[in-house]
Design an enzyme around this catalytic site. Structure first.
Site, mmCIF file in Angstrom:
data_model
loop_
_atom_site.group_PDB
_atom_site.id
_atom_site.type_symbol
_atom_site.label_atom_id
_atom_site.label_comp_id
_atom_site.label_asym_id
_atom_site.label_seq_id
_atom_site.Cartn_x
_atom_site.Cartn_y
_atom_site.Cartn_z
ATOM 1 N N LYS A 119 -8.991 0.347 2.677
ATOM 2 C CA LYS A 119 -8.685 0.737 4.060
ATOM 3 C C LYS A 119 -9.975 1.004 4.819
ATOM 4 O O LYS A 119 -10.103 0.676 5.993
ATOM 5 C CB LYS A 119 -7.786 1.975 4.078
ATOM 6 C CG LYS A 119 -6.354 1.632 3.686
ATOM 7 C CD LYS A 119 -5.391 2.677 4.159
ATOM 8 C CE LYS A 119 -3.967 2.239 3.856
ATOM 9 N NZ LYS A 119 -3.233 3.201 3.068
ATOM 10 N N LYS A 209 -1.732 -8.073 -0.202
ATOM 11 C CA LYS A 209 -0.383 -7.492 -0.229
ATOM 12 C C LYS A 209 0.223 -7.484 1.180
ATOM 13 O O LYS A 209 -0.510 -7.395 2.167
ATOM 14 C CB LYS A 209 -0.401 -6.100 -0.850
ATOM 15 C CG LYS A 209 -0.930 -5.031 0.037
ATOM 16 C CD LYS A 209 -0.625 -3.638 -0.486
ATOM 17 C CE LYS A 209 -1.073 -2.680 0.590
ATOM 18 N NZ LYS A 209 -1.473 -1.402 0.284
ATOM 19 N N LYS A 212 1.628 -3.406 6.749
ATOM 20 C CA LYS A 212 1.787 -3.278 8.199
ATOM 21 C C LYS A 212 0.446 -3.068 8.885
ATOM 22 O O LYS A 212 0.307 -3.285 10.065
ATOM 23 C CB LYS A 212 2.766 -2.157 8.554
ATOM 24 C CG LYS A 212 2.498 -0.840 7.889
ATOM 25 C CD LYS A 212 3.725 0.062 7.893
ATOM 26 C CE LYS A 212 3.509 1.203 6.899
ATOM 27 N NZ LYS A 212 4.685 1.877 6.479
HETATM 28 P P1 TYM Z 1 2.953 3.678 2.214
HETATM 29 O O1 TYM Z 1 3.588 4.433 3.323
HETATM 30 O O2 TYM Z 1 1.732 2.879 2.515
HETATM 31 O O3 TYM Z 1 4.004 2.734 1.563
HETATM 32 C C1 TYM Z 1 5.305 3.223 1.277
HETATM 33 C C2 TYM Z 1 5.799 2.623 -0.020
HETATM 34 O O4 TYM Z 1 5.872 1.214 0.080
HETATM 35 C C3 TYM Z 1 5.189 0.615 -1.007
HETATM 36 N N1 TYM Z 1 4.590 -0.656 -0.580
HETATM 37 C C4 TYM Z 1 4.743 -1.799 -1.232
HETATM 38 N N2 TYM Z 1 5.424 -2.103 -2.368
HETATM 39 C C5 TYM Z 1 5.395 -3.388 -2.766
HETATM 40 N N3 TYM Z 1 4.730 -4.371 -2.101
HETATM 41 C C6 TYM Z 1 4.038 -4.102 -0.974
HETATM 42 N N4 TYM Z 1 3.406 -5.065 -0.327
HETATM 43 C C7 TYM Z 1 4.032 -2.775 -0.498
HETATM 44 N N5 TYM Z 1 3.469 -2.170 0.585
HETATM 45 C C8 TYM Z 1 3.822 -0.870 0.508
HETATM 46 C C9 TYM Z 1 4.113 1.632 -1.367
HETATM 47 O O5 TYM Z 1 3.633 1.432 -2.679
HETATM 48 C C10 TYM Z 1 4.862 2.927 -1.209
HETATM 49 O O6 TYM Z 1 5.626 3.211 -2.347
HETATM 50 N N6 TYM Z 1 0.719 7.584 0.092
HETATM 51 C C11 TYM Z 1 1.945 6.817 0.201
HETATM 52 C C12 TYM Z 1 3.105 7.625 0.761
HETATM 53 C C13 TYM Z 1 3.321 8.917 0.078
HETATM 54 C C14 TYM Z 1 4.033 9.147 -1.128
HETATM 55 C C15 TYM Z 1 3.972 10.548 -1.361
HETATM 56 C C16 TYM Z 1 4.706 8.308 -2.025
HETATM 57 C C17 TYM Z 1 2.881 10.120 0.528
HETATM 58 N N7 TYM Z 1 3.256 11.098 -0.334
HETATM 59 C C18 TYM Z 1 4.530 11.110 -2.499
HETATM 60 C C19 TYM Z 1 5.297 8.890 -3.153
HETATM 61 C C20 TYM Z 1 5.201 10.285 -3.373
HETATM 62 C C21 TYM Z 1 1.707 5.646 1.114
HETATM 63 O O7 TYM Z 1 0.795 5.661 1.911
HETATM 64 O O8 TYM Z 1 2.644 4.656 1.008
#
Ligand code: TYM
Length: 343
Positions: A119, A209, A212
């Site tokens: 990032k 990957k 967004k």
């Molecule tokens: P975030 O908001 O970027 O993404 C949310 C969830 O979507 C999954 N994801 C994907 N899975 C498969 N293929 C992809 N291309 C893809 N893009 C996104 C992410 O792996 C995630 O599961 N830090 C985390 C959010 C978070 C969280 C937590 C998750 C904050 N606190 C506690 C679990 C437990 C994040 O930024 O995900």
């Protein structure tokens, strides 16, 4: 003893995409349906995480509610007391716990987080925030406050889960059993019935990957895309010139991504889908099969979303945020006592 928890969160800087849905929303909804009588199910909006990448501050509040509603549109049970939803910023223990856990996390380990490094490179400005650097610790707080054992996430969050485990173990070693240590990634995958966490790739850049925050509208299927537009995105997915369908991440990443998408969307095993398509010389058939499933999914989610009872959801959110505050304060107090902040 309190039940242990299955928990996940999805950031709310924009609408969700298909990667979010398949990597986290769908597995969590499946867990909620299967395990809500024996586990506590928490699905939350980590809204404090949102500022780590650019967002539209003017629409942010509404965007958070809209994203929360997507959980229910995707099938999260609404009238189930063991299923809780909340916004991170409405539960103050998350922030307090983070300030504490920062002191049990090494700068070196945070510097090695791949998501941070990636990032950081993508941000064009000179300004790389401490928030972006530190967000895995906030994520560890999100998990450890609720005694979560299982955390359905996509592959990109794997390293952050390891960090949460490390922090919990380090703390427990020093102060005695305080945190529930989340299960290993392998144990979690077994519990979810998958080989490993998912990584859905961009349809236009199958080496990256689906995301967004990348400016890649044709490679990313948003859950609120017009189904016919989504179909076109699938049909124009970048493939290769091999001329034969094979599950081969290295040499045929685009085709492999489509095979993975199809398996997860149909709820079939990867072997079954691979068997059906391997060796086919026309890629159109595979694309069509994926496009059908994507269209079906988006139509379903969008229809259910339009029919949701907003009043009932906001009522539930209020109740569940009370619950989350109560639960998390207990864990916070345990930690405060352990380190001498409280008697
Ligand atoms: P975030 O908001 O970027 O993404 C949310 C969830 O979507 C999954 N994801 C994907 N899975 C498969 N293929 C992809 N291309 C893809 N893009 C996104 C992410 O792996 C995630 O599961 N830090 C985390 C959010 C978070 C969280 C937590 C998750 C904050 N606190 C506690 C679990 C437990 C994040 O930024 O995900």
């Amino acid at each position: 003893m309190a039940k242990s928890t299955i928990l996940t969160g999805l950031r709310t800087n924009a609408d969700y995409h298909l990667g979010n849905y398949l990597g986290a929303i769908l597995p969590m909804v499946q867990m909620a349906r299967k395990h809500s009588s024996d586990y506590q199910i928490n699905m939350f909006i980590p809204d404090l995480h949102s500022f780590t990448t650019p967002i539209d501050f003017d629409t942010f509040y509404e965007q958070s509610i809209r994203n929360l509603k997507v959980f229910f549109a995707a099938g999260l049970p609404l009238d189930n007391e063991n299923v809780r939803v909340y916004r991170q910023s409405h539960v103050t223990a998350h922030s307090e716990m983070t300030v504490i856990l920062n002191n049990f996390t090494s700068f070196g380990q945070l510097s090695r987080m791949v998501e941070f490094k990636e990032k950081r490179e993508r941000i064009d400005e000179e300004f790389v925030s401490v928030g972006l650097f530190d967000y895995p610790v906030l994520m560890a707080s999100d998990i450890l406050l609720y005694d979560a054992e299982y955390v359905p996430v996509g592959d990109d969050q794997r390293q952050h889960l390891e960090l949460a485990r490390d922090i919990a173990e380090r703390f427990n070693n020093r102060f005695g059993e305080t945190f529930v240590v989340p299960k290993t990634i392998k144990q979690q995958a077994e519990f979810f019935g998958i080989e490993e966490p998912l990584r859905i790739m961009s349809l236009q850049n199958p080496d990256k990957k689906m995301s967004k925050s990348i400016d890649d509208p044709n490679g990313t299927i948003m859950l609120f895309d017009e189904p016919s537009v989504a179909r076109k995105k699938v049909m124009s997915a970048v493939t290769d010139s091999v001329g034969s369908v094979n599950f081969d991440r290295v040499n045929q990443p685009g085709i492999t991504n489509l095979l993975i998408l199809l398996a997860v969307l149909c709820g079939k095993s990867q072997e079954e889908v691979n068997k059906e398509f391997t060796g086919m010389s026309q890629y159109g058939e595979l694309k069509n099969a994926v496009a059908d499933q994507v269209e079906l999914l988006l139509e379903g989610v969008q229809k259910t979303f339009a029919e949701l009872d907003d009043v009932r959801i906001m009522e539930k959110l209020g109740q569940d945020e009370l619950y989350a505050n109560e639960y998390s304060q207990k864990t916070l107090l345990k930690v405060q006592k352990a380190i001498g902040l409280r008697k």
